[in-house]
Design a protein around this motif. Structure first.
Motif, short mmCIF file in Angstrom:
data_model
loop_
_atom_site.label_atom_id
_atom_site.label_comp_id
_atom_site.label_asym_id
_atom_site.label_seq_id
_atom_site.Cartn_x
_atom_site.Cartn_y
_atom_site.Cartn_z
N VAL A 220 0.83 -1.20 0.00
CA VAL A 220 0.00 0.00 0.00
C VAL A 220 0.87 1.26 0.00
CG1 VAL A 220 -1.93 -1.13 1.17
CG2 VAL A 220 -0.11 -0.09 2.53
N PRO A 221 0.33 2.39 -0.46
CA PRO A 221 1.10 3.63 -0.43
C PRO A 221 1.27 4.14 0.99
CG PRO A 221 -1.13 4.04 -1.23
CD PRO A 221 -0.98 2.56 -1.12
N VAL A 222 2.49 4.56 1.31
CA VAL A 222 2.81 5.05 2.65
C VAL A 222 3.55 6.39 2.54
CG1 VAL A 222 4.15 4.62 4.75
CG2 VAL A 222 2.95 2.73 3.63
N LYS A 223 3.18 7.33 3.39
CA LYS A 223 3.87 8.62 3.45
C LYS A 223 4.09 8.99 4.90
CE LYS A 223 3.73 13.40 1.81
NZ LYS A 223 2.96 14.43 1.06
N ASP A 224 5.34 9.31 5.24
CA ASP A 224 5.71 9.67 6.61
C ASP A 224 5.28 8.59 7.60
OD1 ASP A 224 6.71 12.12 5.67
OD2 ASP A 224 4.75 13.08 5.85
N GLY A 225 5.43 7.32 7.18
CA GLY A 225 5.13 6.21 8.06
C GLY A 225 3.66 5.89 8.22
N LYS A 226 2.78 6.55 7.44
CA LYS A 226 1.34 6.33 7.55
C LYS A 226 0.78 5.85 6.22
CE LYS A 226 1.07 8.02 11.78
NZ LYS A 226 0.70 7.20 12.95
N VAL A 227 -0.12 4.87 6.28
CA VAL A 227 -0.79 4.38 5.08
C VAL A 227 -1.74 5.45 4.57
CG1 VAL A 227 -2.39 2.65 4.18
CG2 VAL A 227 -0.58 1.96 5.76
N THR A 228 -1.60 5.82 3.28
CA THR A 228 -2.43 6.88 2.71
C THR A 228 -3.63 6.36 1.93
OG1 THR A 228 -1.02 6.99 0.74
CG2 THR A 228 -0.48 8.47 2.57
N ASP A 229 -3.65 5.07 1.63
CA ASP A 229 -4.78 4.46 0.92
C ASP A 229 -4.90 3.02 1.38
OD1 ASP A 229 -6.62 3.32 -0.80
OD2 ASP A 229 -5.82 4.24 -2.61
N ALA A 230 -5.97 2.73 2.11
CA ALA A 230 -6.14 1.41 2.72
C ALA A 230 -6.98 0.46 1.87
CB ALA A 230 -6.78 1.55 4.10
N THR A 231 -7.17 0.78 0.59
CA THR A 231 -8.05 -0.04 -0.25
C THR A 231 -7.64 -1.50 -0.27
OG1 THR A 231 -8.51 1.87 -1.68
CG2 THR A 231 -9.00 -0.32 -2.57
N ARG A 232 -6.35 -1.79 -0.45
CA ARG A 232 -5.91 -3.18 -0.52
C ARG A 232 -6.11 -3.89 0.82
NH1 ARG A 232 -0.43 -3.24 -4.37
NH2 ARG A 232 -1.55 -2.73 -6.29
N ILE A 233 -5.97 -3.17 1.90
CA ILE A 233 -6.22 -3.76 3.22
C ILE A 233 -7.71 -4.11 3.34
CG2 ILE A 233 -6.19 -3.34 5.71
CD1 ILE A 233 -3.79 -1.48 5.24
N GLU A 234 -8.55 -3.18 2.93
CA GLU A 234 -9.99 -3.40 3.01
C GLU A 234 -10.43 -4.61 2.20
OE1 GLU A 234 -11.29 0.35 1.59
OE2 GLU A 234 -10.85 1.42 3.48
N ARG A 235 -9.73 -4.89 1.11
CA ARG A 235 -10.08 -6.03 0.24
C ARG A 235 -9.85 -7.37 0.92
NH1 ARG A 235 -12.67 -7.43 -3.41
NH2 ARG A 235 -11.23 -8.17 -4.99
N VAL A 236 -8.83 -7.45 1.78
CA VAL A 236 -8.49 -8.74 2.38
C VAL A 236 -9.03 -8.92 3.80
CG1 VAL A 236 -6.44 -9.03 0.96
CG2 VAL A 236 -6.21 -7.91 3.18
N VAL A 237 -9.54 -7.84 4.38
CA VAL A 237 -10.07 -7.94 5.75
C VAL A 237 -11.21 -8.95 5.89
CG1 VAL A 237 -11.54 -6.63 7.36
CG2 VAL A 237 -9.25 -5.83 6.82
#
Length: 311
Positions: free
Chosen positions: A25-42
């Motif tokens: 997933v895209p990360v900026k300054d140690g934070k996930v900026t788009d959780a779409t892929r996480i939401e897909r596997v939850v």
């Protein structure tokens, strides 16, 4: 399409389940900026956890070149998974060896554990049998829910499936069933939209699609390779110029099969790839030599929409 086993076909209570997911997933300054892929596997993670499985997440992040690199650690991803899942997600500092073994042994039924980046080991991308066996030592069952990484024959996406009872997760199941609907016995016309950075990783896919679909829409970075093969100057755009011959051959096969290849007719370009960069829309044959193609333009979107409306 060959039959495949899903979560409906197994009993996972009390089992150590190695669940391959895509957390790139895209990360900026140690934070996930788009959780779409996480939401897909939850949904798969939650279902297994509620069934009493020990859910052990395997994933890659970036391209660390086969060795540990803190900038590609999955550690910052664990809190993001935890937030979407709504329950604690543990983390182990390696995906094999003592660190992984101890973390797995400490799990209770229903727990969720994220192991460190599989690409921190050269054996992952080489699909090394010894590395696959090392991964398998911490599991009783293997489930693949990373459709977006399934085209790569790596140890965690392919090798493990030969060592443990294997199943498809819910996201993988959805994708495979959609493919069957679109490519098995589809209603015509069929339109396939393919993106991504590289032609080199999708040569077989593209060739096969030209014989199965009525229109092949090519976007992303790979469109630049096809445009360059056609003689269009793509400036500084991401492009596999060495695969121009392959791209030409795919277009020839598409024409022979009666498959229309849809490439961008206009594009959004900029001189640098960063947030907020100044950009403009130009005809595809007017890309400045010092600019790069970063998106399709409105005319291209209109053409693609027309094909989708007909499909």
């Amino acid at each position: 399409m060959p039959e495949f086993r899903t979560l409906d076909d197994g009993n996972f209570a009390g089992k150590r389940v190695l669940l391959r997911v895509d957390l790139n997933v895209p990360v900026k300054d140690g934070k996930v900026t788009d959780a779409t892929r996480i939401e897909r596997v939850v949904p798969t993670i939650r279902e297994l956890s509620e069934d009493g499985a020990k859910v052990i997440l395997l994933a890659h992040f970036g391209r660390p070149k086969g060795e540990p690199d803190p900038s590609f650690s999955l550690r910052p991803i664990a809190p993001a998974v935890e937030k979407v899942l709504g329950r604690r997600v543990g983390f182990a500092g390696d995906c094999v060896g003592e660190a992984a073994r101890k973390a797995v042994e400490a799990m209770s039924d229903g727990d969720v554990l994220l192991l460190e980046n599989t690409r921190f080991h050269k054996g992952e991308e080489k699909n090394d049998p010894d590395f696959a066996r090392a991964l398998a030592e911490n599991g009783d069952i293997y489930i693949n829910d990373a459709f977006s990484a399934a085209h790569r024959a790596h140890a965690s996406t392919e090798g493990l499936a030969h060592l443990l009872p294997a199943f498809a997760g819910r996201a993988m199941q959805d994708e495979l069933e959609a493919l069957e609907k679109g490519l098995g016995k589809p209603a015509k016309p069929v339109v396939a939209i393919v993106g991504g950075a590289k032609v080199s990783t999708k040569i077989d896919l593209l060739t096969n699609l030209t014989h199965k679909v009525d229109a092949l829409v090519i976007g992303g970075g790979m469109a630049n390779t096809f445009l360059a093969a056609r003689g269009t100057d793509v400036g500084k755009s991401l492009c596999e110029h060495d695969l121009a011959g392959t791209a030409k051959q795919i277009m020839i096969e598409a024409a022979e099969a009666g498959c229309a290849v849809i490439l961008p007719s206009d594009a959004v370009v900029a001189k640098e790839f960063k947030a907020g960069a100044a950009s403009k829309t130009v005809a595809i044959d007017q890309v400045p030599a010092d600019a790069m193609i970063l998106d399709v333009g409105p005319k291209t979107v209109e053409v693609v929409n027309q094909w989708i409306d007909r499909a």
